[in-house]
Design a protein around this motif. Structure first.
Motif, PDB file in Angstrom:
ATOM      1  N   GLY A 232       0.781  -1.225   0.000  1.00 19.32           N
ATOM      2  CA  GLY A 232       0.000   0.000   0.000  1.00 19.32           C
ATOM      3  C   GLY A 232       0.813   1.275   0.000  1.00 19.32           C
ATOM      4  O   GLY A 232       0.251   2.360  -0.049  1.00 19.32           O
ATOM      5  N   GLN A 233       2.117   1.179   0.044  1.00 19.73           N
ATOM      6  CA  GLN A 233       2.954   2.377  -0.012  1.00 19.73           C
ATOM      7  C   GLN A 233       3.067   2.822  -1.464  1.00 19.73           C
ATOM      8  O   GLN A 233       3.212   2.002  -2.363  1.00 19.73           O
ATOM      9  CB  GLN A 233       4.336   2.072   0.561  1.00 19.73           C
ATOM     10  N   PHE A 234       2.987   4.148  -1.701  1.00 14.55           N
ATOM     11  CA  PHE A 234       3.043   4.678  -3.063  1.00 14.55           C
ATOM     12  C   PHE A 234       4.306   5.491  -3.271  1.00 14.55           C
ATOM     13  O   PHE A 234       4.771   6.179  -2.369  1.00 14.55           O
ATOM     14  CB  PHE A 234       1.815   5.535  -3.366  1.00 14.55           C
ATOM     15  N   PHE A 235       4.843   5.402  -4.479  1.00 10.78           N
ATOM     16  CA  PHE A 235       6.072   6.094  -4.841  1.00 10.78           C
ATOM     17  C   PHE A 235       5.816   6.860  -6.132  1.00 10.78           C
ATOM     18  O   PHE A 235       5.657   6.250  -7.180  1.00 10.78           O
ATOM     19  CB  PHE A 235       7.209   5.092  -5.065  1.00 10.78           C
ATOM     20  N   PRO A 236       5.778   8.183  -6.096  1.00 13.39           N
ATOM     21  CA  PRO A 236       5.553   8.933  -7.334  1.00 13.39           C
ATOM     22  C   PRO A 236       6.755   8.828  -8.267  1.00 13.39           C
ATOM     23  O   PRO A 236       7.895   8.832  -7.826  1.00 13.39           O
ATOM     24  CB  PRO A 236       5.352  10.373  -6.856  1.00 13.39           C
ATOM     25  N   LEU A 237       6.472   8.693  -9.537  1.00 10.24           N
ATOM     26  CA  LEU A 237       7.527   8.678 -10.555  1.00 10.24           C
ATOM     27  C   LEU A 237       7.646  10.100 -11.088  1.00 10.24           C
ATOM     28  O   LEU A 237       7.284  10.395 -12.216  1.00 10.24           O
ATOM     29  CB  LEU A 237       7.185   7.683 -11.666  1.00 10.24           C
ATOM     30  N   ASP A 238       8.158  10.977 -10.239  1.00  7.13           N
ATOM     31  CA  ASP A 238       8.186  12.400 -10.561  1.00  7.13           C
ATOM     32  C   ASP A 238       9.571  12.893 -10.958  1.00  7.13           C
ATOM     33  O   ASP A 238       9.813  14.084 -11.017  1.00  7.13           O
ATOM     34  CB  ASP A 238       7.643  13.214  -9.393  1.00  7.13           C
ATOM     35  N   GLN A 239      10.476  11.962 -11.229  1.00  3.75           N
ATOM     36  CA  GLN A 239      11.826  12.308 -11.674  1.00  3.75           C
ATOM     37  C   GLN A 239      12.063  11.677 -13.042  1.00  3.75           C
ATOM     38  O   GLN A 239      11.438  10.680 -13.372  1.00  3.75           O
ATOM     39  CB  GLN A 239      12.851  11.784 -10.669  1.00  3.75           C
ATOM     40  N   PRO A 240      12.971  12.218 -13.818  1.00  2.33           N
ATOM     41  CA  PRO A 240      13.245  11.640 -15.143  1.00  2.33           C
ATOM     42  C   PRO A 240      13.761  10.199 -15.061  1.00  2.33           C
ATOM     43  O   PRO A 240      13.549   9.412 -15.970  1.00  2.33           O
ATOM     44  CB  PRO A 240      14.307  12.554 -15.744  1.00  2.33           C
TER      45      PRO A 240
ATOM     46  N   ILE B  85      13.966   4.242  -5.017  1.00  5.18           N
ATOM     47  CA  ILE B  85      13.072   3.350  -4.277  1.00  5.18           C
ATOM     48  C   ILE B  85      13.923   2.197  -3.763  1.00  5.18           C
ATOM     49  O   ILE B  85      14.428   1.389  -4.545  1.00  5.18           O
ATOM     50  CB  ILE B  85      11.922   2.840  -5.160  1.00  5.18           C
ATOM     51  N   VAL B  86      14.112   2.146  -2.448  1.00  5.10           N
ATOM     52  CA  VAL B  86      14.931   1.113  -1.813  1.00  5.10           C
ATOM     53  C   VAL B  86      14.042  -0.083  -1.494  1.00  5.10           C
ATOM     54  O   VAL B  86      12.999   0.059  -0.840  1.00  5.10           O
ATOM     55  CB  VAL B  86      15.602   1.654  -0.535  1.00  5.10           C
ATOM     56  N   VAL B  87      14.458  -1.258  -1.959  1.00  9.38           N
ATOM     57  CA  VAL B  87      13.713  -2.500  -1.751  1.00  9.38           C
ATOM     58  C   VAL B  87      14.623  -3.445  -0.966  1.00  9.38           C
ATOM     59  O   VAL B  87      15.459  -4.140  -1.552  1.00  9.38           O
ATOM     60  CB  VAL B  87      13.280  -3.130  -3.094  1.00  9.38           C
ATOM     61  N   PRO B  88      14.482  -3.485   0.366  1.00 11.71           N
ATOM     62  CA  PRO B  88      15.404  -4.258   1.198  1.00 11.71           C
ATOM     63  C   PRO B  88      15.088  -5.752   1.258  1.00 11.71           C
ATOM     64  O   PRO B  88      14.866  -6.312   2.323  1.00 11.71           O
ATOM     65  CB  PRO B  88      15.256  -3.586   2.568  1.00 11.71           C
ATOM     66  N   GLU B  89      15.056  -6.396   0.114  1.00 10.97           N
ATOM     67  CA  GLU B  89      14.813  -7.839   0.010  1.00 10.97           C
ATOM     68  C   GLU B  89      16.060  -8.487  -0.580  1.00 10.97           C
ATOM     69  O   GLU B  89      16.611  -7.984  -1.563  1.00 10.97           O
ATOM     70  CB  GLU B  89      13.618  -8.129  -0.891  1.00 10.97           C
ATOM     71  N   GLN B  90      16.489  -9.603  -0.007  1.00 11.32           N
ATOM     72  CA  GLN B  90      17.709 -10.273  -0.452  1.00 11.32           C
ATOM     73  C   GLN B  90      17.652 -10.694  -1.919  1.00 11.32           C
ATOM     74  O   GLN B  90      18.658 -10.666  -2.613  1.00 11.32           O
ATOM     75  CB  GLN B  90      18.003 -11.482   0.442  1.00 11.32           C
TER      76      GLN B  90
ATOM     77  N   ALA C 266      21.286  -2.797  -7.667  1.00 12.19           N
ATOM     78  CA  ALA C 266      20.756  -1.940  -8.739  1.00 12.19           C
ATOM     79  C   ALA C 266      19.949  -2.864  -9.645  1.00 12.19           C
ATOM     80  O   ALA C 266      20.483  -3.472 -10.558  1.00 12.19           O
ATOM     81  CB  ALA C 266      21.886  -1.263  -9.497  1.00 12.19           C
ATOM     82  N   HIS C 267      18.663  -3.010  -9.363  1.00  8.20           N
ATOM     83  CA  HIS C 267      17.835  -4.035 -10.000  1.00  8.20           C
ATOM     84  C   HIS C 267      17.212  -3.564 -11.314  1.00  8.20           C
ATOM     85  O   HIS C 267      17.313  -4.234 -12.333  1.00  8.20           O
ATOM     86  CB  HIS C 267      16.731  -4.477  -9.031  1.00  8.20           C
ATOM     87  N   ALA C 268      16.557  -2.396 -11.264  1.00  2.97           N
ATOM     88  CA  ALA C 268      15.840  -1.901 -12.448  1.00  2.97           C
ATOM     89  C   ALA C 268      15.759  -0.380 -12.388  1.00  2.97           C
ATOM     90  O   ALA C 268      16.023   0.227 -11.351  1.00  2.97           O
ATOM     91  CB  ALA C 268      14.435  -2.502 -12.502  1.00  2.97           C
ATOM     92  N   GLU C 269      15.356   0.194 -13.515  1.00  2.00           N
ATOM     93  CA  GLU C 269      15.132   1.635 -13.557  1.00  2.00           C
ATOM     94  C   GLU C 269      13.861   1.911 -14.333  1.00  2.00           C
ATOM     95  O   GLU C 269      13.448   1.119 -15.184  1.00  2.00           O
ATOM     96  CB  GLU C 269      16.308   2.378 -14.198  1.00  2.00           C
ATOM     97  N   ILE C 270      13.243   3.045 -13.994  1.00  2.00           N
ATOM     98  CA  ILE C 270      12.092   3.540 -14.743  1.00  2.00           C
ATOM     99  C   ILE C 270      12.476   4.919 -15.240  1.00  2.00           C
ATOM    100  O   ILE C 270      12.837   5.800 -14.461  1.00  2.00           O
ATOM    101  CB  ILE C 270      10.825   3.588 -13.875  1.00  2.00           C
ATOM    102  N   ARG C 271      12.404   5.080 -16.551  1.00  2.00           N
ATOM    103  CA  ARG C 271      12.838   6.320 -17.202  1.00  2.00           C
ATOM    104  C   ARG C 271      11.636   6.970 -17.884  1.00  2.00           C
ATOM    105  O   ARG C 271      10.842   6.294 -18.546  1.00  2.00           O
ATOM    106  CB  ARG C 271      13.906   5.966 -18.235  1.00  2.00           C
ATOM    107  N   ARG C 272      11.496   8.262 -17.694  1.00  2.00           N
ATOM    108  CA  ARG C 272      10.435   9.001 -18.377  1.00  2.00           C
ATOM    109  C   ARG C 272      10.936   9.407 -19.749  1.00  2.00           C
ATOM    110  O   ARG C 272      12.029   9.962 -19.882  1.00  2.00           O
ATOM    111  CB  ARG C 272      10.029  10.218 -17.562  1.00  2.00           C
ATOM    112  N   GLU C 273      10.140   9.126 -20.765  1.00  2.00           N
ATOM    113  CA  GLU C 273      10.441   9.529 -22.141  1.00  2.00           C
ATOM    114  C   GLU C 273       9.231  10.280 -22.666  1.00  2.00           C
ATOM    115  O   GLU C 273       8.270   9.665 -23.127  1.00  2.00           O
ATOM    116  CB  GLU C 273      10.747   8.312 -23.012  1.00  2.00           C
ATOM    117  N   GLY C 274       9.264  11.597 -22.549  1.00  2.00           N
ATOM    118  CA  GLY C 274       8.099  12.403 -22.932  1.00  2.00           C
ATOM    119  C   GLY C 274       6.958  12.131 -21.981  1.00  2.00           C
ATOM    120  O   GLY C 274       7.086  12.324 -20.778  1.00  2.00           O
ATOM    121  N   SER C 275       5.852  11.627 -22.500  1.00  2.00           N
ATOM    122  CA  SER C 275       4.694  11.337 -21.658  1.00  2.00           C
ATOM    123  C   SER C 275       4.595   9.855 -21.293  1.00  2.00           C
ATOM    124  O   SER C 275       3.603   9.425 -20.723  1.00  2.00           O
ATOM    125  CB  SER C 275       3.413  11.780 -22.359  1.00  2.00           C
TER     126      SER C 275
END
Length: 105
Positions: free
Chosen positions: A17-25, A37-42, A47-56
């Motif tokens: 239920g925790q929300f993380f806005p994707l408000d950065q490029p 977004i820190v995910v403290p699971e073994q 550095a697992h993944a990234e989400i990149r904004r490309e325009g909209s």
């Protein structure tokens, strides 16, 4: 009014239920404390993944993680475009749901 894409945690850690806005490029996901977004699971890579904004649009990319990155229960290599309702998985036990929130200006 404008729209903002949010990641809402589903199962695993961070808490449900925790929300993380994707408000950065560029939003980094993983165990490392310097990630957006820190995910403290073994099972999650430092550095697992990234989400990149490309325009909209937003693009999810696996960063060579050991346990894989999933989109809607399907593991993928490379990049995938995100849409509202998609479920992002990091390894076997952490999921996030992509949601769109309308925010006032």
């Amino acid at each position: 009014m404008s729209e903002e894409l949010l990641l809402g945690s589903g199962q695993g850690n961070p808490p449900i239920g925790q929300f993380f806005p994707l408000d950065q490029p560029l939003v980094m996901l993983g165990r490392r404390e310097t990630n957006t977004i820190v995910v403290p699971e073994q099972a999650v890579s430092r550095a697992h993944a990234e989400i990149r904004r490309e325009g909209s649009t937003y693009v999810l990319r696996d960063l060579g993680s050991a346990s894989g990155t999933y989109l809607n229960c399907t593991q993928f290599a490379g990049e995938q475009r995100l849409r509202a309702g998609d479920v992002v998985g990091l390894g076997p036990g952490v999921t996030f749901t992509v949601r769109v929130a309308t925010i006032g200006e």
